[in-house]
Design an enzyme around this catalytic site. Structure first.
Site, PDB file in Angstrom:
ATOM      1  N   SER A 197       0.813  -1.203   0.000  1.00  0.00           N
ATOM      2  CA  SER A 197       0.000   0.000   0.000  1.00  0.00           C
ATOM      3  C   SER A 197       0.857   1.269   0.000  1.00  0.00           C
ATOM      4  CB  SER A 197      -0.966  -0.037   1.189  1.00  0.00           C
ATOM      5  OG  SER A 197      -1.982   0.900   1.027  1.00  0.00           O
ATOM      6  N   ASP A 293      -9.021  -3.256  -6.841  1.00  0.00           N
ATOM      7  CA  ASP A 293      -8.426  -2.995  -5.527  1.00  0.00           C
ATOM      8  C   ASP A 293      -9.463  -2.393  -4.584  1.00  0.00           C
ATOM      9  OD1 ASP A 293      -7.030  -0.995  -3.579  1.00  0.00           O
ATOM     10  OD2 ASP A 293      -5.440  -2.376  -4.172  1.00  0.00           O
ATOM     11  N   HIS A 360      -6.731  -6.088  -1.128  1.00  0.00           N
ATOM     12  CA  HIS A 360      -5.709  -5.037  -1.048  1.00  0.00           C
ATOM     13  C   HIS A 360      -4.569  -5.568  -0.183  1.00  0.00           C
ATOM     14  CE1 HIS A 360      -4.160  -0.921  -1.054  1.00  0.00           C
ATOM     15  NE2 HIS A 360      -4.000  -1.000   0.256  1.00  0.00           N
TER      16      HIS A 360
END
Length: 417
Positions: A197, A293, A360
């Protein structure tokens, strides 16, 4: 805007990379038998907890978290053939784009090492060769995230009440690398820089810099997991993520780490997006991302719950709740993301694993990284695809999935929102 954006999901806070609780055990076993080439095993390794290390002399270097506390990392030493190989993993977390939101982060491990506790090592961090077949015996470093800007800023500020704030992500990056070089990374034989991330975006930002810190004969590669955030309009027609990133870039003075060729022609905020960064990265890089995502759908495409004619709260929580109209919108988002990946697809020695799972961050979980129920493309788990790319076991590892819901191996990740 800052209050509306949710924190990107982190490995220890994910709500269910394990299979949904309601899924029958028989269904799980069938999926495992069909999609996992190795014999099915019920043995699951226990995640390993590694001690926290504060960076020595950090305050003297100005390399501090948002609140001025020293940054930290967790290091597990390698062994055997991996004793001189290094995997650096940059933790993910939320960004902050105002002094108020940055001050709020000083009350958590995202802004202060005072609140940090050791996180468990699993997935790509695991020492279990069955769970992590290629990197299990490497030196693994988990760099904790506490600067609010993907290890990229260099500035100071004050909250409304006069509290001093430190936007020193770039100095943290430099101090951590310096310390690791003194702990043996200067003699590395193989290295991989990665992250999840916001940490994945940081891996892209620092990829070439990391390459330059090591001798040219040492293989250096980068892996971006769920960091390919794209600049698209949300459902109300606003460029909400651009506005948010614009606040981050200017508050934290993010400029030095951005590609010089991009800055000559574009605003610094545009150069902070992965689609622009990858144009300038020369180090071999692997892009791992879902083209649905979940964080981007919840915070970039549909940051609000309702829009004229459609309520999105239920759809954002679980893609199986989406109407056919909403699925069409998600397909449109996928098309834009895939088009921006064309640069990486055309680059020699780069790799791609773009699945259609509603998820994610997939590297830090034993379920998604390499397990009987991992998502697969070309009959390969993420770990197998990354290993094939890193070690050159196969040529041209560039895998892009078909549209949702075409991939049945995503079934174990449908509850990760």
């Amino acid at each position: 805007m800052a209050a509306e954006l949710l924190s990107p999901l982190l490995p220890r806070r994910r709500r269910g990379l394990a299979v949904a609780a309601a899924a029958p055990l028989l269904a799980l076993l069938l999926v495992a038998v069909i999609f996992f080439r190795a014999p099915l095993t019920t043995t699951v390794s226990s995640p390993e907890r590694v001690d926290l290390t504060l960076v020595a002399g950090a305050r003297e270097k100005g390399a501090v978290c948002l609140d001025g506390s020293p940054p930290a990392y967790q290091l597990r030493r390698g062994s055997g053939s991996g004793a001189h190989n290094w995997l650096i993993y940059l933790e993910g977390g939320s960004w902050c784009n105002t002094t108020q939101s940055c001050y709020a982060q000083t009350m958590s491990n995202f802004g202060s090492s005072k609140f940090m506790r050791p996180v468990n090592f699993s997935g790509i961090l695991s020492k279990d060769h069955l769970e992590n077949p290629d990197f299990y015996d490497w030196n693994i470093v988990y760099v904790r995230y506490c600067d609010g800007a993907s290890f990229a800023g260099d500035a100071e500020g004050e909250d409304l009440d006069g509290t001093k704030l430190f936007f020193r992500g770039l100095r943290i990056w430099e101090a951590v690398v310096d310390e690791l070089m003194g702990k043996g990374m200067d003699n590395a034989k193989q290295t991989l820089l990665t992250g999840c991330s916001a940490g994945s975006l940081a891996a892209l930002l620092h990829c070439d810099n990391f390459r330059g810190r090591l001798p040219q004969e040492v293989p250096v590669k980068c892996l971006s997991d769920a960091g390919f955030f794209i600049d698209v309009k949300d459902l109300s027609g606003e460029r909400s993520i651009w506005s948010f990133f614009n606040g981050v870039v200017h508050l934290h003075n993010i400029r030095e780490v951005l590609p010089k060729d991009c800055l000559q022609n574009k605003d610094p905020t545009e150069c902070f997006f992965a689609s622009e960064l990858i144009k300038s990265i020369s180090t071999p890089t692997f892009i791992l991302n879902s083209d649905y995502d979940v964080w981007q759908i919840q915070n970039i495409l549909a940051p609000n719950g309702s829009y004229p004619g459609q309520a999105w709260s239920s759809c954002k929580a679980d893609i199986r709740n989406c109407s056919s109209t909403q699925i069409d919108v998600l397909h449109g988002f996928r098309k834009k993301l895939v088009s921006k990946l064309k640069v990486a697809e055309d680059k020699r020695n780069w790799g791609l694993f773009i699945d259609s799972c509603f998820t994610h961050c997939q590297t830090p979980s034993n379920i998604s990284w390499h397990s009987p129920v991992s998502p697969r493309l070309d009959d390969r788990t993420i770990a197998e695809a990354v290993g094939d790319w890193y070690f050159g076991r196969r040529q041209d590892v560039k895998l892009i999935d078909c549209e949702y819901p075409c991939n049945p191996t995503c079934s174990s990740l449908l509850s990760t929102a």
